[in-house]
Write an enzyme that holds these catalytic residues in place. Structure first.
Site, short mmCIF file in Angstrom:
data_model
loop_
_atom_site.label_atom_id
_atom_site.label_comp_id
_atom_site.label_asym_id
_atom_site.label_seq_id
_atom_site.Cartn_x
_atom_site.Cartn_y
_atom_site.Cartn_z
N LYS A 79 0.85 -1.20 0.00
CA LYS A 79 0.00 0.00 0.00
C LYS A 79 0.88 1.24 0.00
O LYS A 79 1.90 1.29 0.70
CB LYS A 79 -0.90 -0.03 1.24
N SER A 154 -9.69 1.75 2.83
CA SER A 154 -8.82 2.49 1.94
C SER A 154 -7.77 1.64 1.23
O SER A 154 -7.20 2.09 0.24
CB SER A 154 -8.11 3.59 2.72
N SER A 178 -9.77 -0.59 7.05
CA SER A 178 -9.19 -0.47 5.72
C SER A 178 -8.45 -1.68 5.16
O SER A 178 -8.10 -1.68 3.99
CB SER A 178 -8.25 0.73 5.67
N1 GLN Z 1 -13.08 4.11 6.28
C1 GLN Z 1 -12.52 4.50 7.54
C2 GLN Z 1 -12.12 5.95 7.44
O1 GLN Z 1 -12.40 6.53 6.46
C3 GLN Z 1 -11.35 3.64 7.88
C4 GLN Z 1 -10.14 3.96 7.09
C5 GLN Z 1 -8.95 3.16 7.48
O2 GLN Z 1 -9.07 2.13 8.14
N2 GLN Z 1 -7.78 3.66 7.11
O3 GLN Z 1 -11.53 6.51 8.32
#
Ligand code: GLN
Length: 488
Positions: A79, A154, A178
């Site tokens: 990532k 994400s 994410s």
């Molecule tokens: N979707 C969640 C957010 O927008 C989690 C994102 C993540 O785990 N990085 O914060």
């Protein structure tokens, strides 16, 4: 390519140095990237030359009959919020578009030491803020199962890469879901380790008390192998914990007979797509059939978890992201006249709308007069959420829940409604607030889109989480399905 791509590493490994070279394996994956990534768009950067060089070095070691490291020749994706030495690390943000870190994140360094071959860097929501990868400052990634759907986020690039056969495994980061949510939406396995299990050194910080790095892979065994390589105390991250790292793969086959599985009522309420509920409850019955003792439990604070998370995550983000000011690194606005306009313009031009929204929310929550009412209150509720989990784990060994309330959504469907987007993580977020390990494994399909079962365990009990996930996986064949794109 088609013969090799999409087979788990543990099936291929024994062939290395016999009828298969690392070079062949890596080339097969580079071919798959070439063939599919024009449609999927999982990668922001492909490091083909480096990968070939690493493959050559590993084949030389094979030729010399040297013992193979545990992940020798495994083609992996990383990532793009994990630092890679000499390779651009953008965080999905224009503000870091040309940032080249001088060092590797510990997790990346450990993967390389274990013999994994890094194919490139995957797309993400800007600074990991989002659930669909549509907040990327560059382009959205698509779900390989249905290209008009999102891959989740994400870590959408990492999940899509594994699902499309463009990487055998990948690293993601999970602050509120994410890793697990995109793994679920893309039909692969994704694990968020206990907070402190994996070093965060070199992970670009979003919300430091929640962020954790973990693996995405084709099945539970491969997931355990990658977790093994990246786990353990690191003096460069003071929040990584000095606890023994067990052999995760060794106890996979122990089965679930007599194990107590809790099904929390609140995770099956309003907002859950009926077909997803069905698939997840079927999965629970499979575990029961394997000898697990299923019992209903309650987590009454679930409804407060989402608002609590968005206060804490935004507060921490507003502080962490203060460093992008055009001075030390990253984008610098050419239109600045003085120090103040340098800060203001750099940030106005460099950050996307969701990141700006969160910086404003976080700054507000931390500001004088509001701190007690918002930030401090959120920290108190966070403690209550953790206690709820503690109470559950007095009665049961793991919890089984849906990973995502829906089996995916279309590109563009939620981009204009941030609250709808935030709801995508309603079942994963509480697990981060409590710092617990959680995995998502494929447990069915709705209209050709994958559904995921989430298994959550006690702190540092990844062994049991993996064992339950493995028992379920072996009793079903969802993890063997490959997306249509990939079948050609
Ligand atoms: N979707 C969640 C957010 O927008 C989690 C994102 C993540 O785990 N990085 O914060």
């Amino acid at each position: 390519m088609r013969e090799l791509v999409g087979r788990p590493y543990h099936e291929l490994r024994a062939r290395l140095g016999k009828d298969l070279s690392v070079r062949e394996l890596v080339e097969a994956y580079l071919d798959a990237i070439e063939a599919f990534d024009g449609q999927v768009r999982a990668y922001l950067t492909v490091t083909a030359d480096q990968a070939r060089e690493q493959a050559r070095a590993l084949d030389d070691r094979l030729a010399r009959k040297e013992p193979l490291p545990p992940l020798a020749g495994m083609p992996v994706a990383v990532k793009d919020n994990l630092c890679t030495r000499g390779v651009r690390t953008t965080c999905g943000s224009r503000i870091l578009e040309s940032f080249v870190p001088p060092y590797d994140a510990t997790a990346v360094e450990r993967l390389r030491e274990a013999g994994a071959v890094v194919l490139g860097k995957t797309n993400l929501d800007e600074f990991a803020m989002g659930s669909s990868t549509e907040n990327s400052g560059f382009f959205p990634t698509r779900n390989p199962w249905r290209l008009d759907h999102v891959p989740g986020g994400s870590s959408g690039g990492s999940a899509a890469a594994v699902a499309a056969g463009e990487a055998l495994a990948a690293l993601g980061s999970d602050t509120g879901g994410s890793i697990r949510q995109p793994a679920c939406l893309c039909g692969v396995v994704g694990l968020k380790p206990t907070y402190g299990r994996v070093s965060r050194y070199g992970l670009v910080a979003f919300a430091s008390s929640l962020d954790q790095i973990g693996p995405l892979a084709l099945d539970v065994r491969d997931c355990a192998l990658v977790l093994q390589a990246i786990s353990g105390r690191d003096p460069r991250d003071s929040t990584s914990v000095e606890v023994p790292v067990p052999n995760f793969a060794a106890s996979l086959e122990a089965g679930v007979r007599g194990l107590r599985v809790g099904v929390p009522t609140e995770f099956f309420g309003e907002g859950l797509q009926p077909e997803v509920r069905h698939a997840v409850l079927d999965a629970v019955r499979v575990l029961e059939g394997l000898g697990a003792v299923v019992e209903e439990v309650t987590l009454p604070t679930l409804e407060y978890a989402l608002p609590t998370y968005y206060l804490i995550a935004c507060a921490e983000a507003s502080s962490n992201l203060a460093r992008y000011d055009g001075v030390a690194y990253g984008y610098r606005s050419p239109r600045a006249r003085d120090l103040y306009t340098l800060y203001a313009r750099t940030r106005a031009e460099g950050f996307g709308p969701e990141v700006k929204r969160r910086i404003m929310l976080g700054t507000f929550a931390l500001s004088a007069g509001y701190y007690e009412g918002f930030y401090k209150k959120a920290q108190q509720v966070r403690t209550l959420v953790r206690r709820d989990f503690d109470r559950c784990f007095e009665k049961v060994d793991v919890l089984a829940t849906p990973t995502s309330p829906v089996a995916g959504f279309r590109l563009g469907e939620r981009t204009t409604d941030p609250l709808q987007m935030y709801l995508a993580d309603v079942y994963t977020i509480p697990v981060n607030l409590a710092g617990l390990p959680g995995i998502s494994v494929p447990c069915g399909f709705v209209d050709g889109l994958p559904v995921g079962l989430q298994v959550v365990g006690r702190p540092f009990d990844e062994v049991t989480v993996l064992r339950v996930a493995y028992a379920y996986e072996q009793a079903t064949d969802w993890h063997r399905h490959r997306c249509p794109l990939f079948r050609g």
